[in-house]
Design an enzyme around this catalytic site. Sequence first.
Site: not given
Ligand code: G16
Length: 543
Positions: A113-114, A277, A279, A281-282, A376
């Site tokens: 992800s990010h 971000d 990937d 999705d954000r 998302k």
């Molecule tokens: C992932 C999850 C999200 C979550 C986020 C933050 O996002 O898919 O549902 O809100 O992590 O999680 P945490 O607070 O546990 O770091 P992503 O965009 O990283 O895949």
Amino acid sequence: MKIHTIATEPFEGQRPGTSGLRKKVKVFQQPHYLENFVQAVFDSIGDFQGQTLVVGGDGRFYNLQAIQTILRMAAANGFSRVLVGQNGILSTPAASNVIRKYRAYGGLILSASHNPAGPDEDFGIKYNIGNGGPAPEGVTEAIFEQTRKIEWYQTVECDDLDLSLAGNFELAGMQVEVIDPVADYAELMQKLFDFNAIRSLLADDFSMAFDAMHAVTGPYAKVIIEDILGAPAGTVMNGEPKEDFGGGHPDPNLTYAHELVEILYGDDAPDFGAASDGDGDRNMILGNHFFVTPSDSLAIMAANAHLIPGYKNGINGVARSMPTSAAADRVAEALGLECFETPTGWKFFGNLMDAGRVTLCGEESFGTGSDHVREKDGLWAVLFWLNILAVRQESVEAIVVEHWQKFGRNYYSRHDYEGVDSAAAEQVLQNVRDQFATLPGQMLAGRKVGKCDDFAYTDPVDGSVSTNQGVRVLFDDGSRLIFRLSGTGTSGATIRIYLESYEADADKQGLDAQDALADMIAAANEISGLKQLTGRDKPTVIT
Ligand code: G16
């Protein structure tokens, strides 16, 4: 085709976190590490013989090598077909769409992800089920159990497949379709949104900037925003995906998307700004000198969904993660819709969407989406906003302020303390838990504490229970202080403190969130002992 069965031994710590297994690249590069996890997935997901698997990732370092490993293992384990994004690219929402559209058995999405990318940075893998969404906890726990007892994995010996060309290929008897990563997704977006209205908006005296942060959304945004919707070339900044994301941290928030923030807060700022971000999705939504919190964004989308073709017949309900502000709840109440509060993690929305209970979902962590896929979706959120702007012909700020006047403002902020010692981070939460019996009834930050608990969730569809999902201090006036440890970090622990207070009076809604929440911030530090335990006197990131 000769299947090779390779002896292996379990690795510690292959439990998927909030969104799959995320570790340093160097951890994944250990012999057998990735293979063990992939075999554990294949051993845990039921009978997929003769079925289709989707594979793709955010293009970060190690993406292509991992895909070649997965292709060989998919062939050895009995998938008959794999759909893989050209050059290994599939944004997370696009992968979800491909799984659904082509009725695949499931998919493996490669992303952290990010989190930053590169040889010394992060990599990740997660399994999505046939509805296109992240595997639910029951499946991820079964995968984890399998990683603890794995003794062998299966693969085949063959040359790497050239993923730079789209088309149909064969790999050790398995069909591999290398697909255009953007086409199916762009087609879906055109079904949901009024592209003509957005095209007219962009042709008018309206300007925007989109920051792809050198990550996966670049190709998607260029095709959709520039080629199809006609925004001028250059509207998409940092649009070439790079293996190391340009050395940056592709997290679309006010700290890490500073290049975009400076443009939107500078002289001659455009009307609209957005970022996505690693990937895809954000999303972050900005107006001219104006930031829309993700919590407000969800609420505003719900309130305006009737303006959007894909949602004009009404939405079923709204869901938000527990730490997300209650702004959406007020809209749901006004519209007579069901509203759900789930633990953090998009996987918790899947059942609600499959059951037709919710259409829109959102999280404070810059995630919004709908039942068009089961992830998302960053670019979808940007198009949703553009469609609202095209219909309402008002500024972002005017739309948000009007929303607050109607529904009240949930002042909201999240303070992150990254890279904290894990034991100290646990103790911060424990310090608050230790006061669960004494805090209720006390005054804190000028408000009366009503209730304290560890958030637990019972899925209304399948009855599964998830406990310990965040430490909550809930006030009688609806204000909240929440403490959670991130489940997506890869080094040390990240403490997240979520702060929220509600203001119904329109004359008091114009404050900066940090100022409005100053007493809540002080109270959070006081009851948790965070400064003493971590030695930190300010957060790493404030959103
Ligand atoms: C992932 C999850 C999200 C979550 C986020 C933050 O996002 O898919 O549902 O809100 O992590 O999680 P945490 O607070 O546990 O770091 P992503 O965009 O990283 O895949």
